[in-house]
Design an enzyme around this catalytic site. Structure first.
Site, PDB file in Angstrom:
ATOM      1  N   SER B  16      61.816  23.630  21.040  1.00  0.00           N
ATOM      2  CA  SER B  16      61.298  22.003  21.207  1.00  0.00           C
ATOM      3  C   SER B  16      62.678  21.306  22.093  1.00  0.00           C
ATOM      4  O   SER B  16      62.661  20.047  22.746  1.00  0.00           O
ATOM      5  CB  SER B  16      61.241  21.812  19.815  1.00  0.00           C
ATOM      6  OG  SER B  16      62.872  21.377  19.930  1.00  0.00           O
ATOM      7  N   HIS B 191      68.584  25.471  15.982  1.00  0.00           N
ATOM      8  CA  HIS B 191      69.995  24.628  15.648  1.00  0.00           C
ATOM      9  C   HIS B 191      70.524  25.066  15.099  1.00  0.00           C
ATOM     10  O   HIS B 191      71.770  24.310  15.824  1.00  0.00           O
ATOM     11  CB  HIS B 191      69.346  23.055  15.679  1.00  0.00           C
ATOM     12  CG  HIS B 191      68.720  22.201  16.785  1.00  0.00           C
ATOM     13  ND1 HIS B 191      67.542  22.345  17.057  1.00  0.00           N
ATOM     14  CD2 HIS B 191      68.772  21.170  17.892  1.00  0.00           C
ATOM     15  CE1 HIS B 191      67.230  21.842  18.550  1.00  0.00           C
ATOM     16  NE2 HIS B 191      67.995  21.238  18.312  1.00  0.00           N
TER      17      HIS B 191
END
Lengths: 273, 273
Positions: B16, B191
């Site tokens: 993303s 992340h």
């Protein structure tokens, strides 16, 4: 001004997500007879970290969608899209389009006593310097101090508006601004009014806080009056909600912001417009 | 396995946004001769708060884009897309597609001593219960405790990974999990390895932290070997970066994560694919 639009036609209001509901709420309060079609671009939220080209493309698609709903006016209830896309997209449609920046800037220029105005907004809004340019046109002597606050949107979207952590993030972002001479602060992102009481407590009474939503609804009223387009029907006004993703989460959020049951939001594949 | 693909064809890796760079970095380390085409969907980041239908649509568009780059394998370097879209999209292409969930789950099942495994991830990943299902297939007695941590992605994307505020958010999200008997925690979002040292310090030595990136690169190696598709060229491998928005910000971030100059990322209008 489009003349073939019916007075009962709705107002189109759009934002990157739930933030624009603070503007929709103000329109409902000031213009209780107007129907509203609200679009929240929840598939592509947030806008504030994205580029001008994409914000223009997103705004264009949403305006095409709102045109299919035969809206008589469009309110860009998003500071980032108002700052980056308004000038371009308003040339591409016959429908009047208003943003939140000019109304917010005007309210600040009227409120300030010393001409030093702060603006808190997204990275894209602050970097564009649109508030600075608009304020300087109204008052060339004004000093404008902008500050990007990129975590405010996710904090609001994730339900942390009233959490202690948000107080700390306010402190991190806005301490430098508190050291300046600003006497007026524009909440330059439609999510930020949901942090208003925290931000007011942080700055204290010396700083006047401007929420552009109020002035934006006033401007909309003026646009409708000038075009003879106010809704004179006495039927109860309706508000329909559309989103590009996660309709249920949106509806849940809408119900915490609005004073009535927002009903179910409908899903739209906005990339097709 | 596609047989007409050249051994020097690149590996497609997508996420993303910037998070998947932690996976790309591991592929570069373990497979230094492989060329990589990386795509970060920065126009639509984050994925973790969005719906299955949109994640599938986004993933499909990205795979179509990667097909134009003639990739020989695709790594979905995003837990949310691996959890929600992998099963659907891998049926739609001849190119082998691997995600990060199965490798991460396997590493956790191998590491745990008491069978109690924690998973930190996005709202969408945790709600899908994909990790739970995959782990239970490997070890039906395993207990899996999931926790969505929606603010971790914006904190990393906005450069707060090493900030004190992030410690507090870790405390808010993961204190309950620290009270459980987990002895293994999966960083179930690409992340999160960028918060690894903070999360390790929070849990202490008793909890083994799994970063699925390492096992994912191992799986990729196996897929390439089985298909006889390893790059046997001795030329220096290249990595090209593509994004759907804000290329400059991405490149800046990539340079903080990778050990060499990532060069400029190129902009792609992903909605056209």
């Amino acid at each position: 001004m489009k003349n073939n639009s019916s007075n009962t036609a709705p107002i189109g209001v759009f934002d990157s997500g739930v933030g624009g509901l603070t503007v929709a709420r103000e329109i409902m309060r000031q213009l209780p007879h107007e129907n509203i079609v609200y679009f929240g671009d929840t598939a592509r939220v947030p806008y504030g970290s994205k580029s001008r080209d994409n914000i223009i493309r997103f705004s264009r698609q949403i305006i095409h969608f709102l045109e299919t709903k035969e809206v008589k006016a469009i309110v860009i209830a998003c500071n980032t899209a108002s700052a980056l896309a308004l000038e371009t997209v308003k040339e591409e449609t016959d429908i009047p389009v208003i943003g939140v920046i000019v109304p917010g800037a005007r309210a600040a220029v009227q409120a300030t006593r010393n001409g030093v105005i702060g603006v808190a907004g997204t990275e894209a809004t602050i970097r564009s310097e649109t508030y600075t340019k608009v304020i300087r046109k109204m008052n060339p002597q004004a000093v404008v101090i902008g500050k990007p606050c990129p975590l405010f949107v996710p904090l609001v979207e994730e339900g942390f508006a009233k959490h202690r952590i948000t107080e700390e993030v306010i402190d991190i972002y806005l301490s430098d601004m508190r050291q300046t001479k600003i006497d007026t602060l524009i909440l330059g992102c439609t999510h930020y009014p949901l942090l208003r009481s925290r931000i007011m407590a942080f700055f204290g009474e010396k700083v006047h806080i401007v929420n552009p939503a109020y002035e934006t609804a006033m401007d909309l009223k003026k646009v409708l009056c000038e075009g003879g387009n106010e809704n004179r029907s006495h039927e109860a006004a309706s508000c329909q909600f559309y989103v590009s993703d996660a309709a249920e989460k949106f509806s849940h959020f809408a119900n915490t912001i609005l004073s009535y049951d927002a009903g179910a939001a409908k899903l739209v594949n906005i990339e097709e417009y």
